[in-house]
Design a protein around this motif. Structure first.
Motif, PDB file in Angstrom:
ATOM      1  N   SER A 293     -41.018  28.776 -46.435  1.00 45.77           N
ATOM      2  CA  SER A 293     -39.694  29.392 -46.317  1.00 45.77           C
ATOM      3  C   SER A 293     -39.638  30.351 -45.136  1.00 45.77           C
ATOM      4  O   SER A 293     -38.793  31.230 -45.083  1.00 45.77           O
ATOM      5  N   ASP A 294     -40.556  30.147 -44.175  1.00 46.22           N
ATOM      6  CA  ASP A 294     -40.675  31.109 -43.088  1.00 46.22           C
ATOM      7  C   ASP A 294     -39.450  31.182 -42.171  1.00 46.22           C
ATOM      8  O   ASP A 294     -39.293  32.122 -41.420  1.00 46.22           O
ATOM      9  N   GLU A 295     -38.589  30.125 -42.233  1.00 48.80           N
ATOM     10  CA  GLU A 295     -37.400  30.162 -41.373  1.00 48.80           C
ATOM     11  C   GLU A 295     -36.495  31.325 -41.762  1.00 48.80           C
ATOM     12  O   GLU A 295     -35.767  31.865 -40.936  1.00 48.80           O
ATOM     13  N   ARG A 296     -36.535  31.703 -43.055  1.00 47.85           N
ATOM     14  CA  ARG A 296     -35.620  32.769 -43.517  1.00 47.85           C
ATOM     15  C   ARG A 296     -36.288  34.137 -43.556  1.00 47.85           C
ATOM     16  O   ARG A 296     -35.665  35.133 -43.795  1.00 47.85           O
ATOM     17  N   ASP A 297     -37.593  34.142 -43.302  1.00 50.18           N
ATOM     18  CA  ASP A 297     -38.351  35.389 -43.368  1.00 50.18           C
ATOM     19  C   ASP A 297     -38.305  36.045 -41.979  1.00 50.18           C
ATOM     20  O   ASP A 297     -39.003  35.620 -41.059  1.00 50.18           O
ATOM     21  N   MET A 298     -37.453  37.067 -41.836  1.00 50.67           N
ATOM     22  CA  MET A 298     -37.217  37.620 -40.500  1.00 50.67           C
ATOM     23  C   MET A 298     -38.045  38.883 -40.248  1.00 50.67           C
ATOM     24  O   MET A 298     -38.250  39.683 -41.149  1.00 50.67           O
ATOM     25  N   ILE A 299     -38.492  39.051 -39.013  1.00 58.53           N
ATOM     26  CA  ILE A 299     -39.154  40.301 -38.640  1.00 58.53           C
ATOM     27  C   ILE A 299     -38.435  40.932 -37.450  1.00 58.53           C
ATOM     28  O   ILE A 299     -37.702  40.262 -36.723  1.00 58.53           O
ATOM     29  N   THR A 300     -38.640  42.219 -37.281  1.00 59.29           N
ATOM     30  CA  THR A 300     -37.964  42.960 -36.219  1.00 59.29           C
ATOM     31  C   THR A 300     -38.868  43.026 -34.991  1.00 59.29           C
ATOM     32  O   THR A 300     -40.040  43.353 -35.106  1.00 59.29           O
ATOM     33  N   VAL A 301     -38.269  42.716 -33.848  1.00 63.97           N
ATOM     34  CA  VAL A 301     -39.028  42.791 -32.597  1.00 63.97           C
ATOM     35  C   VAL A 301     -38.418  43.891 -31.736  1.00 63.97           C
ATOM     36  O   VAL A 301     -37.229  43.841 -31.418  1.00 63.97           O
ATOM     37  N   PRO A 302     -39.206  44.905 -31.359  1.00 62.93           N
ATOM     38  CA  PRO A 302     -38.650  45.989 -30.541  1.00 62.93           C
ATOM     39  C   PRO A 302     -38.195  45.453 -29.185  1.00 62.93           C
ATOM     40  O   PRO A 302     -38.794  44.511 -28.672  1.00 62.93           O
ATOM     41  N   PRO A 303     -37.138  46.038 -28.622  1.00 66.36           N
ATOM     42  CA  PRO A 303     -36.659  45.573 -27.322  1.00 66.36           C
ATOM     43  C   PRO A 303     -37.665  45.910 -26.223  1.00 66.36           C
ATOM     44  O   PRO A 303     -38.531  46.766 -26.402  1.00 66.36           O
ATOM     45  N   PHE A 304     -37.525  45.239 -25.096  1.00 66.96           N
ATOM     46  CA  PHE A 304     -38.474  45.400 -24.004  1.00 66.96           C
ATOM     47  C   PHE A 304     -38.410  46.800 -23.396  1.00 66.96           C
ATOM     48  O   PHE A 304     -39.414  47.491 -23.257  1.00 66.96           O
ATOM     49  N   GLY A 305     -37.213  47.231 -23.076  1.00 74.03           N
ATOM     50  CA  GLY A 305     -37.057  48.514 -22.390  1.00 74.03           C
ATOM     51  C   GLY A 305     -37.063  49.680 -23.366  1.00 74.03           C
ATOM     52  O   GLY A 305     -37.254  49.498 -24.561  1.00 74.03           O
ATOM     53  N   ASP A 306     -36.863  50.903 -22.826  1.00 73.56           N
ATOM     54  CA  ASP A 306     -36.798  52.030 -23.751  1.00 73.56           C
ATOM     55  C   ASP A 306     -35.365  52.552 -23.898  1.00 73.56           C
ATOM     56  O   ASP A 306     -35.140  53.664 -24.315  1.00 73.56           O
ATOM     57  N   ASP A 307     -34.428  51.680 -23.504  1.00 74.63           N
ATOM     58  CA  ASP A 307     -33.019  52.025 -23.678  1.00 74.63           C
ATOM     59  C   ASP A 307     -32.672  51.948 -25.166  1.00 74.63           C
ATOM     60  O   ASP A 307     -32.752  50.891 -25.783  1.00 74.63           O
ATOM     61  N   GLU A 308     -32.299  53.106 -25.732  1.00 77.25           N
ATOM     62  CA  GLU A 308     -32.085  53.135 -27.181  1.00 77.25           C
ATOM     63  C   GLU A 308     -30.859  52.340 -27.625  1.00 77.25           C
ATOM     64  O   GLU A 308     -30.728  51.994 -28.799  1.00 77.25           O
ATOM     65  N   ARG A 309     -29.967  52.075 -26.643  1.00 75.12           N
ATOM     66  CA  ARG A 309     -28.778  51.320 -27.038  1.00 75.12           C
ATOM     67  C   ARG A 309     -29.080  49.832 -27.172  1.00 75.12           C
ATOM     68  O   ARG A 309     -28.320  49.079 -27.745  1.00 75.12           O
ATOM     69  N   GLU A 310     -30.213  49.439 -26.600  1.00 79.75           N
ATOM     70  CA  GLU A 310     -30.583  48.029 -26.685  1.00 79.75           C
ATOM     71  C   GLU A 310     -30.998  47.719 -28.133  1.00 79.75           C
ATOM     72  O   GLU A 310     -31.908  48.355 -28.657  1.00 79.75           O
ATOM     73  N   PRO A 311     -30.331  46.803 -28.766  1.00 83.41           N
ATOM     74  CA  PRO A 311     -30.637  46.567 -30.183  1.00 83.41           C
ATOM     75  C   PRO A 311     -31.948  45.796 -30.352  1.00 83.41           C
ATOM     76  O   PRO A 311     -32.292  44.997 -29.486  1.00 83.41           O
ATOM     77  N   PRO A 312     -32.677  46.035 -31.448  1.00 80.72           N
ATOM     78  CA  PRO A 312     -33.867  45.221 -31.714  1.00 80.72           C
ATOM     79  C   PRO A 312     -33.443  43.781 -32.015  1.00 80.72           C
ATOM     80  O   PRO A 312     -32.308  43.527 -32.420  1.00 80.72           O
ATOM     81  N   GLN A 313     -34.353  42.841 -31.789  1.00 79.52           N
ATOM     82  CA  GLN A 313     -34.030  41.453 -32.118  1.00 79.52           C
ATOM     83  C   GLN A 313     -34.694  41.113 -33.449  1.00 79.52           C
ATOM     84  O   GLN A 313     -35.613  41.779 -33.881  1.00 79.52           O
ATOM     85  N   PHE A 314     -34.195  40.049 -34.033  1.00 73.44           N
ATOM     86  CA  PHE A 314     -34.820  39.550 -35.259  1.00 73.44           C
ATOM     87  C   PHE A 314     -35.282  38.129 -35.021  1.00 73.44           C
ATOM     88  O   PHE A 314     -34.546  37.340 -34.455  1.00 73.44           O
ATOM     89  N   VAL A 315     -36.507  37.849 -35.384  1.00 70.28           N
ATOM     90  CA  VAL A 315     -36.968  36.454 -35.285  1.00 70.28           C
ATOM     91  C   VAL A 315     -37.618  36.059 -36.610  1.00 70.28           C
ATOM     92  O   VAL A 315     -38.133  36.907 -37.343  1.00 70.28           O
ATOM     93  N   SER A 316     -37.579  34.781 -36.867  1.00 65.18           N
ATOM     94  CA  SER A 316     -38.184  34.310 -38.117  1.00 65.18           C
ATOM     95  C   SER A 316     -39.687  34.161 -37.924  1.00 65.18           C
ATOM     96  O   SER A 316     -40.167  33.992 -36.799  1.00 65.18           O
ATOM     97  N   ARG A 317     -40.404  34.209 -39.018  1.00 60.05           N
ATOM     98  CA  ARG A 317     -41.849  34.018 -38.923  1.00 60.05           C
ATOM     99  C   ARG A 317     -42.174  32.597 -38.471  1.00 60.05           C
ATOM    100  O   ARG A 317     -43.173  32.371 -37.795  1.00 60.05           O
ATOM    101  N   ALA A 318     -41.296  31.670 -38.801  1.00 65.59           N
ATOM    102  CA  ALA A 318     -41.510  30.294 -38.349  1.00 65.59           C
ATOM    103  C   ALA A 318     -41.426  30.223 -36.820  1.00 65.59           C
ATOM    104  O   ALA A 318     -42.186  29.490 -36.178  1.00 65.59           O
TER     105      ALA A 318
END
Ligand SMILES: Nc1ncnc2c1ncn2[C@@H]1O[C@H](COP(=O)(O)OP(=O)(O)OP(=O)(O)O)[C@@H](O)[C@H]1O
Ligand SMILES: [Mg+2]
Length: 441
Positions: A293-318
């Motif tokens: 069920s890893d397609e639905r299991d999401m983790i948070t990936v910090p953005p590349f830069g240190d701009d706080e307005r840049e939102p984190p991304q979410f990717v699935s474990r799959a």
């Protein structure tokens, strides 16, 4: 042949006496981490699983620091690498309350490889004597390795008499032609030299420089596994190295410059995140098991830069697995091809044992078993006491093996006095490292 490295560029260790205790120090300068361990070797009665160990190993001091100045197991920044080595040594010395003079050093870079050859002499008296053994070993040490390579190990692995080979103890046997089957492990001279230089600049003598996967085998294999045939694969950060054992002997080494760091770099690119974040995500969520069920299991990936307005991304474990798996498959397929061209191919029942930090990736033993078509397990250092909990895992197999090596050093054969007159492709170098060279016997 001129301009060749003969008999071993690297210093050779005086074997520890089976009746004496000794203090030894291990230094594993990896691509991602440096480990220094100081231990007391104490004579012990033969153990069940580890019959060949004449000594128990009790760790007195331990240090584990991040490496820098290294790439693919090779020093690329001398000053940085030296500073890291000094830090690790200081920490271990303080923990053990000893001042080190010398260390046993592991090498994982420099394209580790093996040469096998047979040297022969005619028996003068018909029977094999100590003198004839010395003569055939002397003939073997006249073997010249390829240009630009330095010898790390020189191991007689069996004797032959006329058509009969694989003889373990030839003394007293009869025949005409007497031969010895030799296994030499070599590495690129430049890699060897610069690692030696790094350690020397930290004011330490080198007792011996040895091949990492052999050390991993010494620490993680039960005697029976080595007897039945085994390949130990050390999956490091910048290198993947292999050691094959057959009938209890170390018979083959190999290595290439791909490892866990390449997986991290793929993740950093694929997720568009920093290398440090990719490393952390890999260690926590990394897996090579697809499906579920890893397609639905999401983790948070910090953005590349240190701009706080840049939102984190979410990717699935799959999705993580889809990035990680191809690189791990590539590495394991290379291992498979290298092993197929090695003496391991003649060991159909041989098992594979994975060590190194990258062997901690979830699911890697199953994937390796499918690709290599062998039973696979993860190896951890065996038979050491006093290891901190954090150092009991597969990433510390090489460092632990360095502490076992003094008990195996007697298996090596180097011509005693000739080592003083080494020649290398780079004349003059030996004069400088001369003080490291000590006679083996
Ligand atoms: N829990 C984990 N899951 C997956 N990979 C991991 C984990 N822990 C460590 N690693 C990876 O293991 C690698 C480090 O392994 P190791 O410490 O054996 O390498 P090294 O000795 O520094 O390098 P080398 O032997 O190649 O010179 C790194 O790539 C790291 O990302
Ligand atoms: Mg390593």
């Amino acid at each position: 042949m001129s301009n060749v490295v003969r008999f071993g560029l690297t210093p050779k260790m005086k074997p520890v006496s089976p009746k004496r205790s000794a203090v030894v120090a291990a230094l594993d300068v990896g691509t991602s981490k440096i480990v220094c361990m100081i231990a007391k070797l104490q004579p012990q009665a033969p153990q069940d699983v580890l019959r060949r160990r004449s000594h128990g190993v009790r760790v007195l001091g331990f240090a584990h620091t991040a490496a820098s100045g290294m790439k693919g197991g090779t020093v690329i920044d001398l000053a940085e690498a030296e500073a890291m080595v000094r830090t690790a040594i200081d920490i271990a010395e303080n923990a053990a309350h000893v001042q080190l003079e010398s260390v046993v050093v592991a090498l994982s870079g420099g394209r580790l490889g093996s040469e096998r050859f047979i040297a022969n002499v005619d028996l003068t008296g018909g029977a094999v004597t100590d003198g004839e053994i010395a003569r055939v070993l002397a003939a073997a040490s006249r073997h010249s390795v390829r240009d630009g390579r330095a010898v790390l190990h020189s191991l007689p692995i069996g004797y032959s008499l006329d058509a009969a080979s694989g003889i373990r103890e030839p003394r007293g046997m009869l025949g005409h032609k007497f031969g010895v089957d030799m296994h030499m492990v070599t590495a690129d001279v430049a890699t060897v030299r610069n690692l030696m230089l790094t350690v020397e600049r930290s004011h330490l003598n080198i007792e011996a420089m040895v091949a990492s996967p052999y050390m991993a085998g010494l620490s993680v294999l039960a005697d029976d596994e080595a007897d039945l045939g085994a390949a130990v694969i050390d999956l490091g950060a910048g290198t993947t190295t292999a050691a094959v054992f057959s009938q209890g002997r170390f018979v083959h080494a190999d290595g290439f410059a791909l490892g866990g760091h390449h997986v991290t770099m793929d993740l950093a690119r694929g997720l568009n995140t920093r290398i440090a974040d990719a490393e952390r995500i890999k260690a926590i969520y990394g897996s090579v098991l697809s499906g579920g069920s890893d397609e639905r299991d999401m983790i948070t990936v910090p953005p590349f830069g240190d701009d706080e307005r840049e939102p984190p991304q979410f990717v699935s474990r799959a999705a993580l697995t889809r990035i990680i798996k191809p690189r791990v498959e590539e590495i394991l397929e290379m291992v498979r091809d290298r092993l197929a061209a090695s003496p391991f191919a003649a060991e159909p029942r041989g098992r594979v044992v994975l060590t190194g930090g990258a062997s901690q990736l979830t699911g890697i033993a199953d994937l390796a078993s499918r690709i290599l078509k062998r039973p696979v397990r993860i190896g951890r250092p065996l038979g050491l006491s006093g290891l901190p909990e954090s150092a009991k895992g597969p990433a510390f197999a090489v460092a632990a093996g360095l502490l076992v090596y003094p008990q195996a050093a007697h298996l090596e054969h180097f011509e005693p006095r000739r080592t003083r007159h080494l020649m290398t492709g780079n004349g003059g170098y030996m004069a400088r490292v001369g003080r490291w060279l000590r006679e083996s016997f």
